[in-house]
Motif scaffolding. Structure first.
Motif, short mmCIF file in Angstrom:
data_model
loop_
_atom_site.label_atom_id
_atom_site.label_comp_id
_atom_site.label_asym_id
_atom_site.label_seq_id
_atom_site.Cartn_x
_atom_site.Cartn_y
_atom_site.Cartn_z
N UNK A 22 0.85 -1.19 0.00
CA UNK A 22 0.00 0.00 0.00
C UNK A 22 0.89 1.24 0.00
N UNK A 23 0.48 2.31 -0.66
CA UNK A 23 1.31 3.51 -0.69
C UNK A 23 1.54 4.09 0.70
N UNK A 24 2.73 4.61 0.97
CA UNK A 24 3.03 5.19 2.28
C UNK A 24 2.55 6.64 2.35
N UNK A 25 2.45 7.20 3.54
CA UNK A 25 2.03 8.61 3.67
C UNK A 25 2.89 9.58 2.88
N UNK A 26 4.19 9.27 2.71
CA UNK A 26 5.11 10.21 2.07
C UNK A 26 4.73 10.54 0.63
N UNK A 27 4.00 9.65 -0.06
CA UNK A 27 3.67 9.92 -1.46
C UNK A 27 2.51 10.89 -1.58
N UNK A 28 1.77 11.11 -0.48
CA UNK A 28 0.67 12.06 -0.51
C UNK A 28 -0.69 11.42 -0.39
N UNK A 29 -0.96 10.77 0.75
CA UNK A 29 -2.25 10.12 0.95
C UNK A 29 -2.90 10.59 2.25
N UNK A 30 -4.21 10.43 2.32
CA UNK A 30 -4.92 10.53 3.58
C UNK A 30 -4.84 9.15 4.24
N UNK A 31 -4.26 9.08 5.41
CA UNK A 31 -4.11 7.79 6.09
C UNK A 31 -5.45 7.41 6.70
N UNK A 32 -6.20 6.58 5.99
CA UNK A 32 -7.54 6.24 6.41
C UNK A 32 -7.58 5.36 7.66
#
Length: 298
Positions: free
Chosen positions: A200-210
């Motif tokens: 799963x993509x990490x927070x560093x790439x630009x996600x809302x951590x659901x």
């Protein structure tokens, strides 16, 4: 706040206005608007403002069925009622009223026109000028994202995706790394014999951590099923066999296709099905102190 507002043609004082609680502009930022100045009852550059409003509505695919003459009449009517020597009119068009992000066919747009006093700046303010601070634009940033009601880009992209036979958009950042869908986190799964990778993509790439994303990771790790948080790029998409999204309302939900690449998440023996059972087991026992959340994948 002094002034009047017209809500779909119904004029009231601003403080008494009724705006639907499920208006998409309020819930998701799914709206376009213009600010128009007026002096002594005269609208300044009205035609240019409305033309720009129509361009914005067209780009975001928000219906705008009213003529320029109808909008002008409504603005001038508010000015005649308020009689402000200097006024500001905010013309806002929302996509309509609904409780979910999904854009349903036949949705009717809402029209809001606010008219408030807008005194000219004092001479001392002109003399002082503005003090500005630079800040990186929040669109497509790297790093963990905040939960925001601004979903205009997601709604527009979803309309475009639906026009191409898809259900939602999968965002990529400037480096072509997958981030998330319009309203959910994403997981991809690959199998090589008995080896399974869940990434799963990490927070560093630009996600809302659901919240559900974190719960799924916790359940998998508790069951000794490794999950990797790493950059996922479009170039390596062909190596993945399955995928799913997570959101609070739906929980884990399978992906069947990304662009032209088909995923096999819906098959009865798919890894995703084990993950779904694991999540539902937790869901059914949550709050009961039951720790029997499942076992490692075979």
């Amino acid at each position: 706040m002094a002034g009047l507002v017209s809500v779909n043609g119904h004029v009231t004082k601003t403080v008494e206005a009724f705006i639907p609680a499920q208006d998409r502009g309020f819930l998701f930022g799914d709206a376009v608007y213009e600010m128009i100045a007026a002096r002594d009852g005269r609208l300044l550059d009205f035609a240019a403002h409305v033309a720009r409003l129509r361009r914005a509505a067209g780009k975001t695919r928000i219906p705008m069925p009213w003529t320029d003459a109808e909008l002008r009449f409504e603005c001038e009517h508010l000015l005649s009622l308020t009689k402000f020597p200097q006024a500001a009119l905010r013309v806002m068009i929302s996509r309509g009223t609904s409780s979910t992000l999904r854009v349903e066919p036949g949705m009717q747009p809402n029209r809001y026109i606010f008219c408030a006093p807008a005194p000219l700046p004092a001479s001392s303010q002109y003399e002082a000028g503005l003090r500005l601070k630079t800040k990186k634009h929040p669109l497509n940033p790297r790093g963990e994202q905040l939960k925001s009601p601004f979903y205009l880009h997601a709604a527009t992209a979803q309309v475009e995706a639906q026009a191409e036979g898809c259900d939602d958009v999968l965002w990529m950042n400037a480096d072509y790394e997958f981030t998330e869908t319009g309203s959910a986190n994403i997981f991809l799964i690959s199998r090589d014999g008995d080896l399974v990778e869940i990434a799963t993509p990490p927070p560093a790439v630009g996600i809302l951590c659901g919240i559900t994303r974190a719960r799924v990771i916790e359940l998998l790790e508790r069951s000794q099923i490794p999950v990797t948080e790493r950059s996922l790029t479009v170039e390596e998409l062909p190596r993945f066999d399955e995928g799913f999204v997570t959101s609070s309302l739906r929980g884990p939900f399978p992906i069947s296709r990304i662009d032209k690449h088909r995923l096999h998440s819906t098959r009865p023996q798919a890894v995703f099905q084990h993950i779904l059972r694991l999540y539902r087991s937790w869901e059914s026992h949550e709050g009961e102190g039951n720790q029997g959340y499942g076992s490692p994948l075979n």
